[in-house]
Design an enzyme around this catalytic site. Structure first.
Site, short mmCIF file in Angstrom:
data_model
loop_
_atom_site.label_atom_id
_atom_site.label_comp_id
_atom_site.label_asym_id
_atom_site.label_seq_id
_atom_site.Cartn_x
_atom_site.Cartn_y
_atom_site.Cartn_z
N LYS A 1 -7.80 6.34 -5.89
CA LYS A 1 -7.81 7.79 -6.07
C LYS A 1 -6.80 8.47 -5.15
CE LYS A 1 -12.51 8.13 -7.79
NZ LYS A 1 -13.86 8.73 -7.64
N GLY A 2 -6.66 7.99 -3.91
CA GLY A 2 -5.73 8.57 -2.94
C GLY A 2 -6.46 9.09 -1.73
N ASP B 1 0.84 -1.19 0.00
CA ASP B 1 0.00 0.00 0.00
C ASP B 1 0.88 1.24 0.00
OD1 ASP B 1 -2.16 -1.65 0.12
OD2 ASP B 1 -2.70 -1.18 2.19
N ARG C 1 -2.76 -2.10 -7.90
CA ARG C 1 -4.07 -1.61 -7.45
C ARG C 1 -4.11 -0.11 -7.75
NH1 ARG C 1 -4.31 -1.66 -1.51
NH2 ARG C 1 -4.60 -3.90 -1.68
N HIS D 1 -15.83 2.18 -5.09
CA HIS D 1 -17.22 1.86 -4.76
C HIS D 1 -18.18 2.55 -5.73
CE1 HIS D 1 -15.26 1.61 -0.62
NE2 HIS D 1 -15.58 0.37 -0.94
#
Length: 324
Positions: free
Chosen positions: A181-182, A130, A178, A221
């Site tokens: 957006k941040g 990540d 992956r 989402h």
């Protein structure tokens, strides 16, 4: 933008984080994390697997400031890898370099990461790095690049709000990525500030990696983005085994199951542990509407009005004062 900045500030508040850790069950933390123990988390993953949903597991951790804490985090992740193998669940690992000592010593952190990736490779388990805030970005990418020279089970995250994201996705196109957006507050000198600009770059990055990359995890989402990706892969004859949709544990569960049932690869980001507060505040910073997407109320009816104002900051503040 003000609401986004507010949630980020909450995520970085050590006092609220520590109080939330203590009072997580009272605040409904089980709605956004899969468990506080490895055993609880594996049980949650087994349930998701019955719906043909895979998982990526994040051992939550904030404010690691000592080698002892980082070593404990490493041992916990190694135990998770062992549990994935022993239980034969469809899952892999997500980790943050800062949790493994990046802010303490880079070489120490790299050694911890090497040990994790090596053990995961022995079991054919993927490890995703990540990405965090900009100050940690290049060092984290450097370690991913170095580990990839020895192992083929590592990948990372590209954050669409960074101006440099297109260069980074080109550099790492031969790895599983992956795309997000941040979720951190970054200055205008290095990152897009406008939601429309971020959204447009997000779509461009997704399309680029779908066409040119190894494997694409699309973390969103947003049903509009998902519908766009469905059309794009159909129009460009991109097979389903080249990508997956990802969502967070506890969010839009009906859509998660529906996409998996349609035959798309689907992965749920599964956080576990007691350090849930900073994680959840960053999810609200990414998209404040996420408040409405949690399948159960994150907070009880008694504290639900607080969530609308400060996502639990008021409640946590009162709990803190009460116990001084």
């Amino acid at each position: 933008m003000l609401l986004r900045d507010f949630f980020i500030q909450l995520s970085e508040n050590e006092l609220l984080n520590s109080t939330a850790k203590k009072y997580g069950p009272k605040l409904g933390a089980q709605s956004v994390i899969a468990g506080t123990t490895i055993e609880e988390t594996i049980a949650s993953i087994k349930e998701l697997n019955t719906h043909n949903i895979s998982c990526t597991i994040d051992n939550l951790g904030e404010f690691v400031s000592s080698e002892i804490e980082a070593t404990q985090a490493k041992e916990q992740i190694l135990a998770v890898i062992e549990a994935i193998h022993e239980n034969a669940v469809d899952a892999h690992i997500s980790l943050k370099p800062s949790h493994l000592g990046l802010d303490i010593d880079v070489d120490f952190c790299y050694d911890n990461l090497y040990e994790i990736v090596e053990k995961a490779a022995a079991y054919d388990i993927f490890v995703n790095f990540d990405m965090e805030n900009y100050d940690r970005l290049q060092t984290s990418f450097d370690m991913v690049e170095e580990l990839a020279k020895t192992f083929d089970n590592v990948g990372t995250v590209i954050q669409a709000y960074f101006y440099r994201a297109k260069d980074d996705i080109e550099k790492f196109k031969n790895q599983r990525l992956r795309i997000v957006k941040g979720a951190y507050k970054e200055p205008v000198e290095i990152a897009f500030q406008d939601k429309l600009d971020i959204d447009l770059n997000f779509i461009e990055l997704i399309e680029y990696h779908l066409l040119n990359g190894k494997f694409t995890s699309i973390a969103t989402h947003d049903h509009n983005v998902i519908a766009h990706v469905k059309r794009f892969v159909a129009d460009n004859n991109i097979p389903n085994d080249k990508f997956e949709f990802q969502m967070l544990y506890g969010f839009r569960t009906d859509m998660q199951k529906a996409l998996a049932k349609e035959g798309y690869n689907f992965c749920v980001y599964v956080p576990f542990g007691e350090d849930w507060y900073g994680y959840f505040m960053r999810r609200l910073a990414e998209r404040p509407q996420n408040i409405n997407l949690v399948t159960k109320k994150v907070f009880t009816k008694k504290t639900n009005t607080v969530l609308a104002v400060a996502a639990g900051a008021f409640v946590l503040g009162r709990l803190t004062k009460r116990n001084k």
